[in-house]
Design a protein around this motif. Structure first.
Motif, PDB file in Angstrom:
ATOM      1  N   GLY A 152       0.978  -1.236   0.180  1.00  0.00           N
ATOM      2  CA  GLY A 152      -0.176   0.145  -0.111  1.00  0.00           C
ATOM      3  C   GLY A 152       0.836   1.104   0.050  1.00  0.00           C
ATOM      4  O   GLY A 152       2.085   1.391  -0.643  1.00  0.00           O
ATOM      5  N   SER A 153       0.212   2.276   0.531  1.00  0.00           N
ATOM      6  CA  SER A 153       1.157   3.428   0.793  1.00  0.00           C
ATOM      7  C   SER A 153       1.086   4.026   2.173  1.00  0.00           C
ATOM      8  O   SER A 153       0.140   3.814   2.972  1.00  0.00           O
ATOM      9  N   VAL A 154       2.055   4.754   2.702  1.00  0.00           N
ATOM     10  CA  VAL A 154       2.244   5.310   3.872  1.00  0.00           C
ATOM     11  C   VAL A 154       2.766   6.822   3.691  1.00  0.00           C
ATOM     12  O   VAL A 154       3.698   7.095   2.842  1.00  0.00           O
ATOM     13  N   GLY A 155       2.041   7.897   4.475  1.00  0.00           N
ATOM     14  CA  GLY A 155       2.355   9.278   4.366  1.00  0.00           C
ATOM     15  C   GLY A 155       1.350   9.904   4.544  1.00  0.00           C
ATOM     16  O   GLY A 155       0.261   9.685   4.578  1.00  0.00           O
ATOM     17  N   ARG A 156       1.606  11.400   4.635  1.00  0.00           N
ATOM     18  CA  ARG A 156       0.775  12.395   5.081  1.00  0.00           C
ATOM     19  C   ARG A 156      -0.135  12.180   6.276  1.00  0.00           C
ATOM     20  O   ARG A 156      -1.385  12.443   6.481  1.00  0.00           O
ATOM     21  N   GLY A 157       0.797  11.330   7.150  1.00  0.00           N
ATOM     22  CA  GLY A 157       0.100  11.421   8.490  1.00  0.00           C
ATOM     23  C   GLY A 157      -1.065  10.068   8.233  1.00  0.00           C
ATOM     24  O   GLY A 157      -1.804   9.736   9.193  1.00  0.00           O
ATOM     25  N   ALA A 158      -1.177   9.230   7.144  1.00  0.00           N
ATOM     26  CA  ALA A 158      -2.197   8.474   6.971  1.00  0.00           C
ATOM     27  C   ALA A 158      -1.607   6.981   6.343  1.00  0.00           C
ATOM     28  O   ALA A 158      -0.361   7.025   5.685  1.00  0.00           O
ATOM     29  N   TRP A 159      -2.337   5.961   6.231  1.00  0.00           N
ATOM     30  CA  TRP A 159      -1.730   4.743   5.475  1.00  0.00           C
ATOM     31  C   TRP A 159      -3.082   4.084   4.987  1.00  0.00           C
ATOM     32  O   TRP A 159      -4.074   4.093   5.465  1.00  0.00           O
ATOM     33  N   GLN A 160      -2.873   3.282   3.759  1.00  0.00           N
ATOM     34  CA  GLN A 160      -3.802   2.564   3.370  1.00  0.00           C
ATOM     35  C   GLN A 160      -3.141   1.378   2.563  1.00  0.00           C
ATOM     36  O   GLN A 160      -1.920   1.436   1.896  1.00  0.00           O
ATOM     37  N   GLY A 161      -3.614   0.080   2.620  1.00  0.00           N
ATOM     38  CA  GLY A 161      -3.129  -0.831   1.807  1.00  0.00           C
ATOM     39  C   GLY A 161      -3.895  -2.294   2.260  1.00  0.00           C
ATOM     40  O   GLY A 161      -4.950  -2.392   2.779  1.00  0.00           O
ATOM     41  N   THR A 162      -3.274  -3.056   1.563  1.00  0.00           N
ATOM     42  CA  THR A 162      -3.495  -4.678   1.805  1.00  0.00           C
ATOM     43  C   THR A 162      -2.523  -5.491   2.549  1.00  0.00           C
ATOM     44  O   THR A 162      -1.525  -5.379   2.202  1.00  0.00           O
TER      45      THR A 162
ATOM     46  N   SER B 140       5.284   9.566 -13.619  1.00  0.00           N
ATOM     47  CA  SER B 140       4.104  10.191 -13.848  1.00  0.00           C
ATOM     48  C   SER B 140       2.977   9.195 -14.628  1.00  0.00           C
ATOM     49  O   SER B 140       1.791   9.367 -14.653  1.00  0.00           O
ATOM     50  N   ALA B 141       3.856   8.584 -15.444  1.00  0.00           N
ATOM     51  CA  ALA B 141       2.738   7.401 -16.488  1.00  0.00           C
ATOM     52  C   ALA B 141       2.156   6.413 -15.637  1.00  0.00           C
ATOM     53  O   ALA B 141       1.385   5.640 -16.308  1.00  0.00           O
ATOM     54  N   VAL B 142       2.617   6.008 -14.419  1.00  0.00           N
ATOM     55  CA  VAL B 142       2.119   4.945 -13.743  1.00  0.00           C
ATOM     56  C   VAL B 142       0.980   5.574 -12.738  1.00  0.00           C
ATOM     57  O   VAL B 142       0.998   6.619 -11.937  1.00  0.00           O
ATOM     58  N   VAL B 143      -0.238   4.873 -12.790  1.00  0.00           N
ATOM     59  CA  VAL B 143      -1.424   5.385 -11.943  1.00  0.00           C
ATOM     60  C   VAL B 143      -1.665   4.372 -10.913  1.00  0.00           C
ATOM     61  O   VAL B 143      -1.673   3.199 -11.088  1.00  0.00           O
ATOM     62  N   SER B 144      -1.579   4.912  -9.748  1.00  0.00           N
ATOM     63  CA  SER B 144      -2.021   4.196  -8.370  1.00  0.00           C
ATOM     64  C   SER B 144      -3.519   4.044  -8.103  1.00  0.00           C
ATOM     65  O   SER B 144      -4.347   4.958  -8.508  1.00  0.00           O
ATOM     66  N   GLY B 145      -3.873   3.013  -7.526  1.00  0.00           N
ATOM     67  CA  GLY B 145      -5.355   2.871  -7.314  1.00  0.00           C
ATOM     68  C   GLY B 145      -5.386   2.287  -5.759  1.00  0.00           C
ATOM     69  O   GLY B 145      -4.585   2.109  -5.291  1.00  0.00           O
ATOM     70  N   PRO B 146      -6.934   2.372  -5.398  1.00  0.00           N
ATOM     71  CA  PRO B 146      -7.041   2.178  -3.820  1.00  0.00           C
ATOM     72  C   PRO B 146      -6.926   0.624  -3.657  1.00  0.00           C
ATOM     73  O   PRO B 146      -6.668   0.174  -2.605  1.00  0.00           O
ATOM     74  N   VAL B 147      -6.527  -0.383  -4.840  1.00  0.00           N
ATOM     75  CA  VAL B 147      -6.657  -1.634  -4.440  1.00  0.00           C
ATOM     76  C   VAL B 147      -5.058  -2.311  -4.854  1.00  0.00           C
ATOM     77  O   VAL B 147      -4.878  -3.276  -4.586  1.00  0.00           O
TER      78      VAL B 147
END
Length: 430
Positions: A31-41, A112-119
């Protein structure tokens, strides 16, 4: 400490290993971590369901005993890491193995050519920067027979606004002309001119009566984000979500099908993100200046509301009919891409392929065979959001696709556990 120091990740890696279901060889956080938050699987030996079942058991036990929940230690560790990256989220894969020496943290720098998503940290690759699906470039023009509605009445529109907004200040003729100049030759209807000449902004409240139109907040001619919020580029999210998005057809023929258009001229908002617009390019059975609703829950299209501004504000008649498809603008059977070919099935067979959505194995097969279409503008990498592919395989094919077009690759920085020092090394601090 920084994100490239093992000590930063050590508490989280240990918590990840301790929280794993019994018998797990490798537990992962992707997932991702930063800006005081995190999300992932969280994955355990590649499976997300095992941990969910395990957590339910631990959560029930914590509720019974009053102890910490099953994710408490993980969240505490991630909170400390997130505090180190206040500006930009860091995409990451953390693997805690049964043997601590096999632990690894992989930090990803996405171009920039790579798009990240919630999943998935790598959802798709945009091979043509700034490209949009063909339907997002489609335009609408007024039919040659277009006319204003018999109910149109600029004087009545001005009168009701002056009565309900006595302190309003109207826009100047130059401001109205400047707004019209942005419409590529289209002319603002007289009702719209009357509205803005009477009040350039403000809240138009009509007497509350059951079932009658209650008014709107006037969208200023300049400076409001709502002027662009429903244009095609603004409605687009990702190729994965919108390659198969098309405007709904109006069965009455009053509204032309389009993703969005500058000829749907915003005049008011309900305060909930929806916009009332004057339609300058109606369908064959519509009227120039008819009122349409731009619904923030719809990814495309507009919905007929009234034949004219006077009908809406004076007659206070508002149609509540929506397209037969309901609020989702994706035509029936087209709300997802074909899982076998990754192709939007609304595309004609001889139309060049702009987008394919395949798993890494499918892309590897095409790359090896040299059958990636030259016309491809974007490549989806997660055809089944419920079961995202392994990140390492995704990054491998993503970089091959990027290399095919000479684009910057995804950079991976591996952080591993330092080797344990022997007794003599610790004594002599070697």
């Amino acid at each position: 400490m920084s994100l490239t120091d093992w000590q930063t990740w050590d508490p989280f890696v240990d918590a990840l290993r301790r929280s794993a279901p019994p018998g797990t060889d490798v537990s992962e956080f992707v997932g991702s971590v930063g800006r005081g938050a995190w999300q992932g699987t969280y994955l355990d030996d590649g499976d997300a369901d095992v941990r969910r079942d395990h957590y339910r058991t631990l959560a029930r036990e914590a509720a019974r005993t009053g102890g910490p929940g099953p994710k408490a230690a993980l969240d505490d560790a991630l909170r400390e890491i997130a505090a180190l990256t206040p500006d930009t989220p860091q995409h990451v894969r953390v693997a805690a193995a049964a043997r601590p020496d096999d632990d690894v943290v992989e930090l990803f720098a996405l171009p920039s050519a790579v798009v990240s998503g919630p999943v998935a940290p790598v959802l798709e690759v945009v091979l043509e920067p700034g490209a949009l699906p063909a339907q997002y470039h489609a335009t609408i023009v007024p039919p040659s027979s277009a006319a204003v509605a018999p109910s149109a009445d600029p004087d009545a529109v001005a009168r009701v606004i002056a009565e309900r907004m006595p302190d309003a200040v109207g826009a100047t003729p130059d401001e109205i002309a400047a707004a019209e100049a942005d419409l590529s030759g289209a002319r603002l209807p007289d009702e719209v001119r009357a509205l803005y000449a009477t009040a350039g902004s403000g809240n138009l409240r009509l007497p509350p009566e059951e079932g009658w139109f209650g008014g709107f907040e006037i969208v200023p001619l300049r400076g409001s984000f709502l002027r662009e919020a429903f244009l095609p580029a603004a409605r687009f999210s990702t190729w994965t979500a919108d390659a198969g998005t098309f405007a709904p057809e109006d069965p009455s023929g009053r509204v032309q099908p389009a993703i969005g258009s500058p000829l749907w001229f915003p005049v008011g908002t309900d305060g909930a993100g929806n916009v009332y617009a004057a339609d300058l390019a109606p369908g064959v059975n519509g009227y120039v200046g008819q009122v349409v609703l731009l619904d923030h829950e719809m990814r495309a299209g507009a919905v007929y509301r009234a034949a004219s501004l006077a009908a809406l504000l004076v007659g206070r008649e508002e149609s509540s009919a929506r397209p037969e498809q309901g609020p989702g603008p994706v035509a029936p059977g087209l709300d997802r891409l074909d899982q076998r070919s990754g192709l939007d099935q609304r595309r004609e067979p001889d139309q060049p392929a702009e987008f394919l959505n395949l798993d890494p194995a499918g892309w590897a097969e095409r790359l090896d065979a040299g059958t990636v279409p030259d016309t491809l503008k974007a490549a989806g990498l997660v055809p089944d959001p419920a079961r995202p592919p392994a990140l390492s395989a995704t990054i491998t094919v993503a970089n091959r696709l990027l290399d095919l077009r000479g684009l910057e690759p995804i950079a991976v920085n591996r952080v591993t556990r330092p080797e344990s020092k022997g007794l003599l090394d610790r004594i002599f601090d070697r």
